[in-house]
Enzyme design. Structure first.
Site: not given
Length: 539
Positions: A512, A516
């Site tokens: 992450h 995204d």
């Protein structure tokens, strides 16, 4: 000093090359300030050397001299995609070197200590799989000395200079040898071999020896404690209470307490600094506390069945896999995206292509080959997923190199198919089969698994796993987990019509910090498009 070293051995060809290239820098290489001068002049070594190794001239007179030389690994080339300023400095600062020693002892002639090389960026230790040379054998440049089991594969270690193998320090099968630790000795003259029969390698911690001389202060402390032991015992009794996490007791006291099932925390020590001594345990037992602590433990012990087990030693690849995957789960914020893809059209195209392959005598194309191709093209379309995280920036790779997980009896390997987006399906299939075979034979070389930018793991075809989440292979930012294909009933065109179609579940694990959620979803959409419209992969 430089001329003295060069005259010592006519075989130091790389030193001569360095002198011709840049005399001033080469002279600094023969001084004690070697490493600072190397940091700014990495271009010299990239231009002249196709391996990375550091040779240290030990004890030449009264000083130490450092220079570059070679243990050729046939693998860790500075021109590889993994090489760069950071990696080069890591190799320079590592202890991968051969040491030419002008021993201070008159009994030892000039010799070369060959250290365990660093054959991959993640390697910290290695094992000696097999010696191909025996003590007393003559060695020449390019000849293989031994096979080294690294954290990834078994790699041949070659000799760089002509001479004789005088001493094998680490025997065949030796394990957990630290990078830089001496594994063998070579000499130039055959007559010098016998002089190294009882040779012990020089210690790398030699300079630290003078710093260890403050040891005489320890007896002084003991002398102070002994005469003051009686009064100190009274003062130090309260201090033993706060340190509940650590209880000081003599070995005899611990043994006596253990034999009688007495917890040391229930005994008050009367020795120096609150230390529990034998007399304290005996006094506790005499007070009648023995019965209350011993009986319950005997009942518990009688009910515990004996376990039958076998301890399996860790292999090098198992230790590295455990270390890297633990590091991945502890430092990379994983999240997972799953999508179902219809594979009917892909299976149809595969059948057609395999008909052509069989007619032309080629190898069959597998589902995994199509998956690798689709993943590579999706990475080209969504390059944010073809990236890696660093503390200063996100590195986005221009090459699409796909690691393919291969399970073997020795452990899990991830060889790489480089530039998979630019290769045809038959080429991808040939490379995967070739690399998988090398992995099973434990003969992968560093260039076979280094430089990957994305990983594909398939447990569907071989094992029938419907869906799973894979652990990211650091420093990559994503890994694709492929499940098995299964037939499902799906709605047809009419209200009461139903069709049967084959669907495959795929799960993308993402870092992450780099990818995204929307970017990961965009990549899966592109991947699904290639799988469900496979003709587009041929454009």
């Amino acid at each position: 000093m430089a001329s003295r070293i060069i005259n010592h051995s006519k075989k130091l060809k790389h030193v001569s090359a360095l002198l011709r290239r840049d005399h001033a820098v080469a002279v600094r290489c023969f001084s004690n300030s070697t490493h600072p001068s190397l940091v700014g002049r990495e271009d010299i070594f990239k231009a002249r050397l196709n391996y990375s190794s550091v040779e240290r001239i030990s004890k030449c007179g009264t000083g130490n001299v450092t220079m570059l030389s070679g243990i050729s690994t046939t693998s860790t080339k500075l021109s590889s995609p993994m090489a760069g300023p950071k990696l080069f400095k890591e190799f320079i600062s590592s202890q991968m070197r051969s040491v030419r020693g002008f021993s201070s002892s008159s009994d030892l002639p000039p010799h070369q200590e060959i250290g365990m090389p660093s054959l991959s960026p993640t390697m910290t230790e290695g094992n000696i799989a097999r010696w191909l040379k025996k003590e007393g054998d003559k060695v020449a440049p390019g000849e293989v000395l031994c096979e080294v089991e690294t954290d990834k594969a078994t790699v041949e270690m070659e000799c760089m200079e002509e001479g004789f193998l005088a001493k094998i320090v680490k025997e065949e099968g030796a394990k957990e040898i630290q990078v830089g630790e001496v594994i063998a000795i070579t000499v130039e003259d055959e007559d010098d071999i016998q002089k190294f029969k009882d040779y012990t390698p020089s210690s790398d911690t030699g300079p630290a020896a003078p710093e260890a001389k403050p040891a005489p202060s320890l007896p002084k402390e003991e002398k102070v404690e002994k005469p003051a032991s009686a009064p100190e015992a009274k003062i130090s009794k309260p201090s033993s209470a706060p340190s509940e996490d650590r209880i000081f007791a003599s070995p005899l006291a611990r043994k006596l307490a253990e034999d009688n099932n007495v917890p040391l925390s229930s005994i008050k020590g009367t020795g120096p600094e609150g230390r529990i001594v034998k007399a304290d345990v005996e006094d506790f037992l005499a007070s009648g506390s023995k019965e209350t602590t011993a009986k319950p433990s005997k009942q518990v012990d009688s009910k515990v069945p004996a376990l039958d087990y076998v301890d399996i030693p860790h292999t090098q690849i198992r230790k590295v896999t455990a270390s890297r995957l633990a590091f991945s789960k502890q430092t990379i914020p994983h999240y997972y995206l799953t999508v179902d893809t219809c594979v009917d059209k892909m299976m149809g195209l595969r059948s057609q292509l395999n008909s052509f392959q069989e007619a032309s005598g080629g190898k069959r194309i597998s589902v995994n080959d199509l998956v690798i191709k689709a993943a590579a093209l999706a990475l080209r379309k969504v390059p944010q997923c073809n990236s890696s995280w660093t503390d200063e920036y996100i590195r986005q790779f221009k090459n699409v190199n796909i690691n393919v997980a291969v399970q073997t009896e020795n452990g899990l390997y991830v060889p790489v198919v480089k530039d998979a987006d630019k290769k045809g399906l038959s080429t991808i299939g040939e490379e995967v089969r070739f690399l998988a075979q090398k992995a099973k034979e434990n003969s992968l070389k560093p260039e076979d698994y280094e430089g990957g930018t994305f990983t594909v793991s398939n447990l569907g075809g071989p094992f029938g796993i419907k869906q799973f989440c894979a652990v990211i292979n650091p420093p990559q930012a994503a890994i694709l987990a492929i499940g098995s294909a299964e037939k499902r009933v799906v709605p047809g065109t009419g209200p009461d019509q139903y069709n049967v179609a084959s669907y495959m579940s795929v799960t993308l694990s993402c870092d992450h910090r780099v990818i995204d959620g929307a970017i990961g979803a965009e990549w899966l959409k592109a991947f699904k498009g290639y799988i469900e419209t496979p003709e587009s992969m041929l454009l």
